[in-house]
Design a protein around this motif. Sequence first.
Motif, PDB file in Angstrom:
ATOM      1  N   ASP A  24       0.796  -1.228   0.000  1.00  0.00           N
ATOM      2  CA  ASP A  24       0.000   0.000   0.000  1.00  0.00           C
ATOM      3  C   ASP A  24       0.826   1.274   0.000  1.00  0.00           C
ATOM      4  O   ASP A  24       0.416   2.281  -0.542  1.00  0.00           O
ATOM      5  CB  ASP A  24      -0.953   0.012   1.195  1.00  0.00           C
ATOM      6  N   GLU A  25       1.989   1.249   0.619  1.00  0.00           N
ATOM      7  CA  GLU A  25       2.809   2.457   0.750  1.00  0.00           C
ATOM      8  C   GLU A  25       3.767   2.677  -0.417  1.00  0.00           C
ATOM      9  O   GLU A  25       4.513   3.645  -0.420  1.00  0.00           O
ATOM     10  CB  GLU A  25       3.610   2.396   2.059  1.00  0.00           C
ATOM     11  N   ALA A  26       3.772   1.785  -1.388  1.00  0.00           N
ATOM     12  CA  ALA A  26       4.735   1.870  -2.485  1.00  0.00           C
ATOM     13  C   ALA A  26       4.488   3.096  -3.350  1.00  0.00           C
ATOM     14  O   ALA A  26       3.353   3.509  -3.558  1.00  0.00           O
ATOM     15  CB  ALA A  26       4.666   0.614  -3.334  1.00  0.00           C
ATOM     16  N   LYS A  27       5.578   3.670  -3.855  1.00  0.00           N
ATOM     17  CA  LYS A  27       5.473   4.833  -4.729  1.00  0.00           C
ATOM     18  C   LYS A  27       5.514   4.438  -6.202  1.00  0.00           C
ATOM     19  O   LYS A  27       4.823   5.009  -7.023  1.00  0.00           O
ATOM     20  CB  LYS A  27       6.603   5.812  -4.418  1.00  0.00           C
ATOM     21  N   ASN A  28       6.350   3.463  -6.546  1.00  0.00           N
ATOM     22  CA  ASN A  28       6.512   3.074  -7.945  1.00  0.00           C
ATOM     23  C   ASN A  28       5.494   2.051  -8.413  1.00  0.00           C
ATOM     24  O   ASN A  28       5.095   2.063  -9.562  1.00  0.00           O
ATOM     25  CB  ASN A  28       7.920   2.525  -8.193  1.00  0.00           C
ATOM     26  N   ARG A  29       5.110   1.153  -7.522  1.00  0.00           N
ATOM     27  CA  ARG A  29       4.130   0.129  -7.883  1.00  0.00           C
ATOM     28  C   ARG A  29       3.410  -0.327  -6.627  1.00  0.00           C
ATOM     29  O   ARG A  29       4.005  -0.416  -5.572  1.00  0.00           O
ATOM     30  CB  ARG A  29       4.797  -1.024  -8.614  1.00  0.00           C
ATOM     31  N   ASN A  30       2.128  -0.582  -6.753  1.00  0.00           N
ATOM     32  CA  ASN A  30       1.333  -1.044  -5.617  1.00  0.00           C
ATOM     33  C   ASN A  30       1.214  -2.559  -5.577  1.00  0.00           C
ATOM     34  O   ASN A  30       0.930  -3.132  -4.540  1.00  0.00           O
ATOM     35  CB  ASN A  30      -0.071  -0.437  -5.652  1.00  0.00           C
ATOM     36  N   ILE A  31       1.393  -3.192  -6.733  1.00  0.00           N
ATOM     37  CA  ILE A  31       1.257  -4.637  -6.825  1.00  0.00           C
ATOM     38  C   ILE A  31       2.527  -5.229  -7.417  1.00  0.00           C
ATOM     39  O   ILE A  31       3.055  -4.728  -8.409  1.00  0.00           O
ATOM     40  CB  ILE A  31       0.036  -5.026  -7.683  1.00  0.00           C
ATOM     41  N   TYR A  32       3.001  -6.289  -6.781  1.00  0.00           N
ATOM     42  CA  TYR A  32       4.111  -7.083  -7.297  1.00  0.00           C
ATOM     43  C   TYR A  32       3.565  -8.455  -7.648  1.00  0.00           C
ATOM     44  O   TYR A  32       2.867  -9.065  -6.837  1.00  0.00           O
ATOM     45  CB  TYR A  32       5.204  -7.266  -6.240  1.00  0.00           C
ATOM     46  N   GLN A  33       3.849  -8.912  -8.839  1.00  0.00           N
ATOM     47  CA  GLN A  33       3.570 -10.288  -9.208  1.00  0.00           C
ATOM     48  C   GLN A  33       4.906 -11.014  -9.126  1.00  0.00           C
ATOM     49  O   GLN A  33       5.806 -10.723  -9.900  1.00  0.00           O
ATOM     50  CB  GLN A  33       3.028 -10.381 -10.621  1.00  0.00           C
TER      51      GLN A  33
END
Length: 138
Positions: free
Chosen positions: A22-31
Amino acid sequence: MFGFGKKAKKPDGIDILIIKADEAKNRNIYQVAFPSIVANDVLSMLQKLEKSKVNKPELLGEIGGFRIITHLEALTSFDVLDDADIEAHPVQIQDFANTLLRRLEALDENGSIGDSDDLAFIMGELTMLRDGSFVPQT
């Protein structure tokens, strides 16, 4: 679960974890993609890290506070339909493990986190994932 049936036993399949930060700046989801043959080990280690006291943005950076939201099992293929969206591209487990491990090693070196058996286990597993010794070579 949704009537898809049981997981096919495909040792050459690919599993993907969808992880939300939730706190990510570049991406909210990692696969995060990895071979199905090591899925149980990878999933249990990341679940242990997810529940640990170090899973905070102030400790893990952008990935901190992550939640595993979906586990896709034994895929034989997948297609990225939006090449321009960085979140559409799966991250290999080696790269994801390297990011987490670098952060934990830095925290360990400056004494920001205490010693624990769980942390030692997680760092050992991440080291094997990063180096490729965790994933059987075929």
